[in-house]
Each structure stands twice: as structure tokens, then as C-alpha cells.
Design a protein around this motif. Structure first.
Motif, mmCIF file in Angstrom:
data_model
loop_
_atom_site.group_PDB
_atom_site.id
_atom_site.type_symbol
_atom_site.label_atom_id
_atom_site.label_comp_id
_atom_site.label_asym_id
_atom_site.label_seq_id
_atom_site.Cartn_x
_atom_site.Cartn_y
_atom_site.Cartn_z
ATOM 1 N N GLN A 1 10.729 -6.637 3.624
ATOM 2 C CA GLN A 1 10.329 -5.640 2.626
ATOM 3 C C GLN A 1 8.813 -5.611 2.466
ATOM 4 N N THR A 2 8.201 -6.809 2.483
ATOM 5 C CA THR A 2 6.745 -6.882 2.374
ATOM 6 C C THR A 2 6.083 -6.231 3.578
ATOM 7 N N ARG A 3 6.649 -6.455 4.770
ATOM 8 C CA ARG A 3 6.067 -5.824 5.954
ATOM 9 C C ARG A 3 6.244 -4.310 5.906
ATOM 10 N N TYR A 4 7.364 -3.867 5.341
ATOM 11 C CA TYR A 4 7.582 -2.424 5.197
ATOM 12 C C TYR A 4 6.490 -1.796 4.324
ATOM 13 N N ALA A 5 6.146 -2.506 3.238
ATOM 14 C CA ALA A 5 5.119 -1.969 2.337
ATOM 15 C C ALA A 5 3.801 -1.776 3.067
ATOM 16 N N LYS A 6 3.568 -2.585 4.099
ATOM 17 C CA LYS A 6 2.323 -2.484 4.867
ATOM 18 C C LYS A 6 2.437 -1.467 5.990
ATOM 19 N N SER A 7 3.597 -1.459 6.699
ATOM 20 C CA SER A 7 3.716 -0.644 7.916
ATOM 21 C C SER A 7 4.512 0.632 7.728
#
Length: 1128
Positions: A475-481
Motif C-alpha cells: 500500500q505504501t509503494r502504491y502511494a508512491k507509484s
């Protein structure tokens, strides 16, 4: 043999015994020797305590008549009472001999050996001598043999119990218990032997229970407890009764797993061990592996208990196994876990600090190769991670990652516990990604989580944790990518994790709000109402599961506001915005969550309120400032406070944005208050410990004294903590600092209880701040992303707003950069070459910034030539506002006046700084003037300043001869010499290299002969009598770019330490031309003192104004502009 039997007496000395073991294996209170001389009388030695090596010393003497009987009996007996004795105790050994056999050994000590007991042969050492006079000094030791029923039954009970102990014949045990019960039946509640009777019966029952020959342990425990009650503290048999009860409790715990029993046993051992002298047999048993070690082990196996009682127990257990004890490390670790559990429940940062300190000690006791090192590393890293999350110190995060890396190294592929360090290291890397944004950290974290998940297949008890952690990372990576696959996989994993958590699972609430957060993110992408409705319901369910002070309520509030705000952004229902704001409010004020999290949510509240024009914006700003103030106050050193402030990159503009918001809400007074509260927090926190308390001393001397003493202690603690490099010692120093802080805050609260001091040390109100304008208006220049403007605080009345419509924050940033380039360019030009770039920029400053302000000063406030104070914020701090100039002529050919033609300009870092300086002006002392110069710094510290010595000589001559004058230069101009001179003089002129440290402004310094004189050195001095300082050095009045609103520079440091009036510099000074400004300045400063008079530091701004006008033909523009006045 000499003498006759009729007149012969035997003096018998009982010296010692060895290999003394009790047949029943019961621990004796003591050992004594019994000598029976006839059927009616016996002599008893003193009862001596058995030593740990099974020896005993008596050195007891008796004189016996040899004609009393033809023989005597010698017995070794165990007594189970040091006080009043019931019966004769248990027989260890017995010998019968004639008097002649005794005398055959002569005058030398000799040993008597007895039959073996439990594999060893007991013996005693005696010495005999024949005497011919009766020595009656031991006559009192002769006792008639007690012939009463309870004594006989007690002795029979001891004998039968000893037989049971050696043969394990149950009938012997039953006989012993029957006789002991008969004795107890004859000893009612008030009987002096009742405690002994209770103990004898209880001990027989306990040993039968241990051998499975008695079924009930509860009655046994009650008997021991009743006996202890009859033998209170100071009773000679109190220690042995304590031990007996611990034995019963320990055995009951081992068979019934009753936690309360092992806890009570630990408390009893804590009382018992100090009562057992080293070297005694009781001590050796109680302190051994079958005594207290069993209790320590039992307590260490208890589940973590974060209650106050649970932590107290852990501390008691730790005292039972001091440093060097084989169980010390594990017990230390258990205490750390209990304190950490209390932190998890209540969020007290002190508990977290204590946990870290304990974990560090536990790690230090487990060197490389120790079997427990992996667990200890994990526990320390976990506490450091929580400390990072609550305090925001990146050093804690980096250390935690290093510890987790070591733990993973200790669990290579194939290790049965490898999944734990994989999971833990992954979490730490996610935090570092959130902090620093390095995608490699996130990529590795996800990889570690996936490996951990393969090691936790379906059915594994920790699979739900890894599912949750992997989902969070995706989820954190989604917020970035913004890759949808990451988000969809995260939601699936969250659901899988949630399904594995029972209704009573202690972390079920986290699964609820984590899934909610992911659904909220997907709603913003797909706008499917089902997602947001479920997200809101999940957060509400998580809140319902948590107590009102649970730290994790913060996250439920946070994700609930995010859900409401997301729905508002799509559906624009004002009710959703109101609900979002209410949850912002609850999250930011949740008392058991750490300051960093609450500061971030308050910052997001500010952003949301500004974006959506919500009426709570000003409340959000104030909340931010209060939280940041509280966060910085937890840091024990000046440098650590700045590190804490710079950790929040997005709060730098808060002071000016808050002021801008208040201006837009037509609340100028509040704009002034907010600008002041948000700026200069480092100085505000430091100055709290130096606040004058004369008025409080008049109203309540005791309160004032207590406050001043605590302020001194707190200041000393802050200074000492800055020099500690050892992490464990630093942790202890922080705990002590927080302890003093709590005491100091309590003292402040007491002062505020006095009606006239209700706002003591609270953020000042406009009425308080207006005191800064007593001698002339203060102009606050606001550089915000929302608007740029000025607020004029007049001597009386409401503030005046001056819009600067043609100026934006981007314009100011550009102007600042252009000034820096123009100054560098001008320094390379000849003195007569026009500074065209500077002229253009100064004209821009005049036209777009200062002229609108001047118009209000002249036309609205009717102020002509007078003093004004500039208080720039943000980008304004890097622009030479005082030098604003139109560089134009009027139609009549006259020169259009510039700012310094119209007004005498000074600067002030904050309004509070100016108010403090004015208040301190009341304390005047006889002035003394020192000139400090260092033109020949050490190697590598800068080029030689050839004009320094002549400048010092010039200043010395210009200072009135009636003033005490000293000069420090050359080898004498050291760091220590300069500090001493600053403290001993009221006026200072300092000429040397000055260097601003852009990375760590507290390391900005004046270059001395040996060591640098740093800003921190200056700040740590309290010099209330100081008045004026002229800093003829480079970069002394310019702050750092990271925190411009903190105004951290050398001139501000001198003002803070006590100097009311300071002249500093904005950039590099050319010492060859600066002396012209210096000469003109002092000539104006002292022009009216030739015939006497008093030095007056309030003239400095006027003298500088006159001096820069006077040297126009000698000094180039950039070297006239470089000098600025700060203070009164």
C-alpha cells in the motif's frame, strides 16, 4: 591422674563442628550440643547457625562434676527455632562415653566423630581440662530435662519424620503428622509455641506432598502463612518462616500454575535474602538454584504484564538476581518487556526510554555467540523503532535497522526462527522509506516480507502478522507509484490477515483500520461507494474495540478522518468535512500517542482546512505550534531540539502561513500572536529557564525559589547531555532530564495558580507583545505561500495591515538568490565601481516592499524620523530590508530619501526577544569595555586579518577614558579568554573571522587562537548585566536556510545570553574598509561623553545609521549595508 574423684571437675570447651547434616534434610534454625550428665539434667550449648559449608562454631565452655555419674552422653541436635524452643529438636548424632575416655585426649583439642548422616560423618571438636574449683559461671546453662506432653510429642514427631525422610515409609510420615497435630491441638491461638507447632506440621505435610504421599497443598500453605503471622519482622525465626512459606508457594505454583503464588514467593524472597547473612546455610539454600532461582525462573516465564504491579514485580525479581547472576540477563529482558508493555498501553515516553536502557544492558550481557543475543537484539531494536515513531529521531531508526540486520545474520537460510528477523527488518525498512524516500528500501522490504510469508504457511500462528505487514508495504509503494496491482494485492492480503484474527485478538483493531485505509485509497481511484462505506464502518469498529487512552486510537481517528475527507472530496457533503475535522482534532490531541505522529496529523489538518476553507484552520495552526513546542521540550539539548524541528520538513512555513490565515480572517492581533508563537521556538524554550521572577519573588518567595532552582538543574542537565556520546548513558541522561522537566512543569503550574501570574510562560498575547513597540513600531514581514504582507505593531492600539500585492513567495526567493549573487559580484569590484546590480535590487525592495510600509508609517501613523524595528520572516530574513533605496531624484533635483533617511532601523529576531532585552535594561551596572581581536588564527582557520590590531587600537582610543577598558588579542584571544571577557564586561567589540555553519547553525563560531568560540558556547552563558556587542566579523547576523524563522545566528545568541544591543553582519566583511564604519560608529556613539556621562547602548542604532551615511565616500555600498543593528 592427679586429685581424687571426689574433688575433681571437668571443664569442657565445645569448639566447632563439621559435616553437619540433618537426617530429615530440613533446614535447621541452628545446631547445638547437648551433654546429658544424669537422667534429670543436661547441659545445652548455645544454638549456633549452620554455615554454608555445613560447619558450625560454638566456642562454648561448661564446668562439669565428674562424680555426678560414671558416664555422659554427647549429642548433636538440630533446632528448628532460634527463639523459644519446643522439645529438643532433631538428633543428628549421639555418643556415650566415660569421663576417663574424655580425659584421655589431654589438654589439646580433639575430634569426636559420629555415625554417618546422608553419606558424611559429622564430628565436633572439643577440648577438656581438669580443674579443682567449681566455676559456676555456666551454671545457668543447665536445664532440667523437660518432661511435658507437647515436648515429648514434638520430639517423637521429629524422630518419625527423620525416619520417613530416610526410608520414605508412609507410615512414618503419618506418625509424624499425627504427633505434630496433637501438639498443635494443645497450642491454642495465644499459646507461645503455636508458631512452632504450625511449622512442624506444615513441613511434614509439604514433604509428603512433594513425594505424592499427601494430596493437599493449600492447607499446608495456610499453616506456613499462619506461622509467619506469629513471627513478625525482628522475630528471630522470621527469616526461616519466610523461607518455609516460599517453599510451599513455589511447589503449589509448580503443580497448579498459580501465577499469584510465584509472584508472592518473589516478594517474600526479596524480604528474606537481606535477612540471611552471607555464608550461612539458610543463605546458601535460599539463594541457590533450588531456592530463589526457581522463583526467578517461574517469574520469568510469566506472560508480560504492563501494569504498575507487574512492573514492580519485575523490578523485585531483578533485585533478586544482581549483575553476575546467571539469570540476570533474562530477568532484565523481562523487565524491559513489561515496561514496553506499559508503554504500549499508555504511551508514556518515559517507559519507552526505560525499556531502551534496559534492553541495551541486556544486549551488553549477551556477547557474540551467546544463545540469547538474537532475542535481545530484537527487543532493543523494537523499542528503538517505537522511539523513532514517537520522537522522530532518525538515529534511532538507523540503529534499529543495524540491530535487525545483525539479528538476520544470526538466522541464516534454514534457521527455524529466520521468519522473525525477516519480518522485523522489513518493517524498519518501510519506516526508512517513509522517512527518506529511497525506493530500494521499499523493494527490499517487500522481498523480505515475501520470504517471511513462505516461512509462515497457512496454519502458522504468525501468518496474519506477515500478511498485514506485506499488505502495508504494498500500500505504501502504491502511494508512491500509483500502480493499481499493488493496492489490490494489499487489500486482498489485509482481508486474509483480518480473517485469521479472532474477535478477542489483541491486534484485531489494527487489521480493521489497515483494511479501511486501503479501501479508502481505492475509493479515490475507482469512486466505488461500497469501498468508502466499508472503510468508515471498519474504522468505527476499531474505535469501539479500544479503551479511551489506548495509543492506537490515534490511527483509528486518522484513518476515519481520511475516509470522511475522501468522501467529501468526491461528494462535497459539508457534513463529511465536519466529521473529518473532528477526527483531525481527536487524533492530534490524543494524549498517549507520540508527538511526531500528532504533529503530522495536525499539519494535515492545516492543509485540509486551508484547501477547503474550513473555519478550523486557525485552531489547526495553534494545535501544531502547541504540539511542536511540547515535542521540542522533551529534547534535553539545544542541538537535539533543532534536529527534532528540522525533522518535519513541511512545517517550516507554518508560522507565516498561520499569520497569513489570521490576516485573511481579519484578525490581526491573532496574526501577531501566531507569528510570534511559531517563530523562534528554540529561543523561547531556552529562555524559559532564564525568565525574570522578581514579581513572583515579591508575591511568593518559596515558589520563586523552587522555580529558579529547578530551572538551574534543568539547564545544567541540558548542557551536560549535549556532551554524552555513549548511547546508554545518553538514554539515562534523557530520562533524568524528563524527570526534572516534570518537576519544573509542576512548579510552573503552581505559579500559574496565582491569579496575577496565570499566563506565566504561556505564549504571549498581543497586549504583551506590544511592549516591544514601546520605543517605536515593530514591522513584521510575512512571507507566506498564501500571501505576502506586513503587520505594523504600533506603540498603542491595533496593528496595521500592509498588503504587498505585487510580491509573492517565489518573488522573494528569487530576490534572495539575486542578492547573494550581487553581493559576491560586488566584492570583486573596485571600491569606486558602481554597484549597479545591487542598486537595481535595492530599488525593487524599496518600491515593492518598504514603500507601502513607509506610506502607512508616515501618513496613517504620522511617524517621522524615529526608530523602527524590522521583524522579517521566512524569505524576508535573507533580504537587506534596512538598505531599501529608491536611487531616484525628485523633479526639483533633490535626492529621493531612502529608508535610512526616514527612519532609524533595527532588527529583532522576535518581539519577545525585544521585550526581554527591555526588561533586562533595568539591571544596570558600572560599564566596562573589552576589545577582543584575533587576526592570526591557527593553521587552517582562515587567512590573517591584517587590520584587526589597528582596529582594536582605534576602538580602545575612542572609548571614553573614564570607562574601564581592556584589550585581549594575539595569544590571549583564546576560546576560554574570550568567554571570560564576555562574562566579565558589559560592552564588547569583537574583531575576527566569523563563520556561519549552514548545516548546524549552533556550530557557527568566532575563530580564536586555539578553539572556536561557538554559538552554543555563547548561549550557555547567562550574562544579565551585558549591554552592547559590536561583532566586526563575517556572517554574524544571518540564520540558516533550513529553519530561517528560528533566527539562529551569532548576534541572536549574544542577545539571548544578555547583550541588549548588538551590531552584526549579514555577509562577508572586508576588514580593511570595515574600520571606517567602526571609527565613525564609535565617534557618534561617544560624542557626548567627552565631559562625562554614561555609556548608553540604546544609541547604537542611531550611531550606526549616522556612521553608514558618513562613510559613503570611503566604503562601498555592500560593505555599508553589511552592518545591522539588533535589539534595543
Amino acid at each position: 591422674m592427679p586429685g581424687s574423684s571426689e574433688s575433681r571437675y571437668i571443664r569442657l570447651e565445645v569448639i566447632n563442628g563439621k559435616n553437619i547434616r540433618v537426617p530429615s534434610e530440613r533446614i535447621p534454625a541452628g545446631i547445638y550440643i547437648s551433654i546429658n550428665v544424669d537422667s534429670r539434667k543436661r547441659w545445652k550449648s548455645a544454638i549456633s547457625v549452620l554455615s554454608s559449608d555445613e560447619s558450625v562454631a560454638w566456642v562454648d565452655t561448661v564446668t562439669l562434676s565428674s562424680n555426678a555419674s560414671p558416664a555422659l552422653s554427647v549429642e548433636i541436635r538440630a533446632s528448628y527455632e532460634l527463639g523459644r524452643m519446643l522439645g529438643s529438636g532433631e538428633v543428628i548424632g549421639e555418643l556415650e562415653m566415660s569421663w576417663d575416655e574424655l580425659l584421655n585426649h589431654g589438654d589439646e583439642p580433639f575430634d569426636l566423630s559420629f555415625l554417618a548422616v546422608r553419606g558424611v560423618q559429622p564430628s565436633i571438636t572439643l577440648k577438656v581440662a581438669v580443674v579443682y574449683a567449681w566455676d559456676n559461671q555456666n551454671g545457668g546453662l543447665f536445664n532440667s530435662l523437660v518432661d511435658c506432653e507437647i515436648a515429648r510429642d514434638t520430639d517423637v514427631g521429629h524422630a518419625r519424620f527423620a525416619a520417613y525422610a530416610t526410608s520414605k515409609t508412609v507410615s512414618h510420615l503419618n506418625d509424624a503428622m499425627e504427633h505434630f497435630q496433637l501438639v498443635l491441638d494443645q497450642c491454642p491461638v495465644d499459646h507461645p509455641d503455636r508458631a512452632t507447632a504450625l511449622t512442624n506440621l506444615a513441613w511434614a505435610c509439604l514433604q509428603g506432598y512433594i513425594q505424592n504421599d499427601v494430596q493437599d497443598i493449600d492447607i499446608t500453605t495456610s499453616l506456613f502463612r499462619d506461622a509467619l503471622a506469629l513471627r513478625p519482622q525482628h522475630h528471630p525465626d522470621h527469616p526461616l518462616s519466610l523461607y518455609n512459606l516460599t517453599e510451599a508457594l513455589t511447589w503449589r505454583h509448580s503443580s497448579k500454575s498459580t501465577d499469584v503464588d510465584i509472584c508472592e514467593a518473589a516478594q517474600l524472597y526479596h524480604e528474606l535474602l537481606p535477612l540471611c547473612p552471607e555464608g550461612t546455610y539458610l543463605r546458601s539454600i535460599a539463594a541457590g538454584k533450588y531456592g530463589v532461582d526457581c522463583v526467578i525462573g517461574g517469574c520469568n516465564n510469566l506472560p508480560p504484564d504492563g501494569s504498575d504491579e507487574g512492573i514492580h514485580l519485575r523490578r523485585v525479581v531483578l533485585e533478586l538476581c544482581p549483575l553476575g547472576h546467571r539469570l540476570h540477563s533474562r530477568t532484565l529482558n523481562q523487565l524491559a518487556g513489561a515496561v514496553k508493555a506499559r508503554f504500549d498501553q499508555h504511551g508514556s515516553i518515559d517507559d519507552l526510554d526505560t525499556s531502551i536502557q534496559l534492553c541495551r544492558e541486556a544486549v551488553s550481557l549477551c556477547p557474540e555467540g551467546h544463545t540469547d543475543r538474537n532475542v535481545r537484539l530484537h527487543n532493543l531494536a523494537l523499542s528503538l523503532m517505537f522511539c523513532f515513531m514517537h520522537q522522530g529521531n532518525p538515529n534511532d531508526l538507523d540503529e534499529a535497522i543495524s540491530l535487525y540486520e545483525e539479528a538476520l545474520h544470526l538466522c541464516p537460510v534454514g534457521h527455524k526462527y529466520r521468519d522473525f528477523p525477516l519480518d522485523n527488518l522489513g518493517g524498519a525498512l518501510v519506516h526508512r522509506f517513509n522517512k527518506r524516500g529511497n525506493i530500494e528500501d521499499m523493494t527490499r522490504a517487500i522481498s523480505l516480507y515475501r520470504e517471511a510469508l513462505t516461512l509462515r504457511p497457512p496454519g502458522h500462528p504468525s501468518r496474519d502478522t506477515t500478511l498485514n505487514n506485506l499488505a502495508s508495504a504494498l500500500q505504501t509503494r502504491y502511494a508512491k507509484s500509483q500502480v493499481s496491482d499493488d493496492l489490490n494485492e494489499a487489500i486482498d492480503l489485509y482481508r486474509d490477515s483480518f480473517l485469521l484474527k479472532r474477535l478477542d485478538h489483541p491486534e484485531r483493531h489494527r487489521a480493521l483500520y489497515n483494511l479501511s485505509s486501503a479501501l479508502c485509497s481505492r475509493f479515490m481511484q475507482t469512486r466505488e461507494n461500497e469501498d468508502i462505506e466499508e472503510a468508515i464502518a471498519l474504522c468505527q469498529e476499531s474505535l469501539a474495540a479500544l479503551s479511551s487512552l489506548h495509543p492506537d486510537r490515534y490511527f483509528s481517528y486518522m484513518w476515519l478522518q481520511e475516509a470522511y475527507l475522501s468522501r467529501y472530496r468526491i461528494l462535497h457533503d459539508p457534513a463529511d468535512l465536519s466529521l473529518a475535522v473532528e477526527n483531525f482534532r481527536l487524533a492530534s490531541r490524543h494524549p498517549t500517542q507520540g508527538f511526531p505522529y500528532r504533529i503530522r496529523i495536525a499539519r494535515r489538518w492545516v492543509a485540509a482546512a486551508e484547501t477547503h476553507s474550513h473555519t478550523s484552520a486557525l485552531e489547526a495552526y495553534s494545535t501544531c505550534f502547541d504540539l511542536l513546542d511540547g515535542h521540542l521540550a522533551t529534547r534535553s539539548s539545544t542541538i537535539s531540539r533543532r534536529e527534532a524541528a528540522t525533522a518535519f520538513n513541511d512545517i517550516r512555513s507554518l508560522p507565516v502561513d498561520a499569520a497569513s490565515c489570521a490576516i485573511r480572517n481579519d484578525n490581526l492581533r491573532h496574526a501577531v500572536e501566531l507569528a510570534e508563537q511559531g517563530r523562534g521556538q528554540q529561543w523561547s524554550l531556552a529562555s524559559r529557564l532564564r525568565t525574570p521572577v522578581e514579581d513572583i519573588q515579591s508575591a511568593n518567595p518559596a515558589l520563586a525559589h523552587n522555580y529558579l532552582e529547578l530551572s538551574k538543574l534543568l539547564s545544567n542537565a541540558a548542557q551536560s547531555s549535549a556532551t554524552i556520546s555513549d548511547r546508554a548513558a545518553a538514554d539515562r541522561a534523557v530520562i533524568e532530564y524528563r524527570r526534572l522537566t516534570r518537576q519544573w512543569e509542576a512548579a510552573v503550574a503552581e505559579i500559574r495558580d496565582l491569579r496575577e501570574f496565570s499566563r506565566f510562560l504561556l505564549p504571549p498575547l498581543y497586549a504583551d507583545l506590544q511592549a516591544a513597540a514601546r520605543q517605536g513600531p515593530v514591522i513584521i514581514l510575512i512571507a507566506s505561500q498564501y500571501s505576502c504582507s506586513a503587520i505594523i505593531v504600533p506603540t498603542s492600539g491595533d496593528p496595521h495591515h500592509v498588503p504587498l500585492p505585487s510580491v509573492t513567495l517565489a518573488d522573494l526567493t528569487n530576490l534572495k538568490d539575486r542578492f547573494a549573487r550581487a553581493i559576491r559580484h560586488a566584492s570583486a569590484l573596485g571600491p569606486k565601481v558602481p554597484r549597479n546590480d545591487l542598486i537595481v535590487l535595492l530599488r525593487t525592495v524599496w518600491d515593492e516592499i518598504m514603500l507601502p510600509i513607509v506610506n502607512v508609517l508616515r501618513h496613517d501613523l504620522k511617524l517621522k524620523y524615529c526608530r523602527i524595528w524590522l521583524c522579517p520572516t521566512a524569505a524576508f530574513t535573507s533580504i537587506p530590508l534596512h538598505a531599501a533605496h529608491p536611487f531616484r531624484t525628485n523633479p526639483d533635483g533633490s535626492r529621493e530619501p531612502c529608508l535610512e533617511d526616514l527612519y532609524i532601523c533595527s532588527y529583532t529576531p522576535t518581539l519577545s526577544a525585544l521585550v526581554r532585552s527591555r526588561q533586562m535594561m533595568k539591571k544596570r551596572v558600572t560599564p566596562s569595555f573589552v576589545t577582543i581581536g584575533q587576526g592570526q588564527p591557527g593553521a587552517g582557520k582562515g587567512k590573517a586579518l591584517l587590520a584587526v590590531d589597528s582596529e582594536l587600537e582605534l576602538v580602545h582610543k575612542l572609548v571614553p577614558a573614564t570607562t574601564k577598558r581592556t584589550t585581549i588579542s594575539g595569544d590571549a584571544a583564546t576560546r576560554a579568554g574570550a568567554l571570560a571577557a564576555l562574562q566579565e564586561n558589559t560592552w564588547v567589540h569583537l574583531a575576527c573571522h566569523g563563520k556561519q555553519d549552514p548545516k548546524q547553525p549552533y556550530n557557527s563560531h568566532f575563530v580564536m587562537r586555539d578553539e572556536d568560540l561557538t554559538l552554543l558556547d555563547i548561549m550557555e552563558r547567562d550574562i544579565p548585566q551585558a549591554e552592547f556587542a559590536f561583532l566586526s566579523a563575517c556572517h554574524t547576523a544571518v540564520g540558516d536556510e533550513e529553519t530561517p524563522d528560528e533566527v539562529i545566528h551569532l548576534a541572536a545568541g549574544l542577545q539571548f545570553s544578555g547583550f541588549k544591543s548588538v551590531i552584526g553582519t549579514l555577509w562577508q566583511v572586508d576588514d580593511s574598509v570595515a574600520k571606517h564604519v567602526v571609527k565613525a560608529f564609535y565617534e557618534y556613539m561617544f560624542e557626548d561623553l567627552k565631559d562625562g556621562g554614561v555609556l548608553n547602548c540604546t544609541k547604537a542604532a542611531w550611531a550606526l545609521n549616522r556612521a553608514t551615511h558618513a562613510v559613503k565616500t570611503k566604503v562601498p555600498l555592500e560593505q555599508r549595508m553589511v552592518f545591522v543593528h539588533i535589539g534595543v
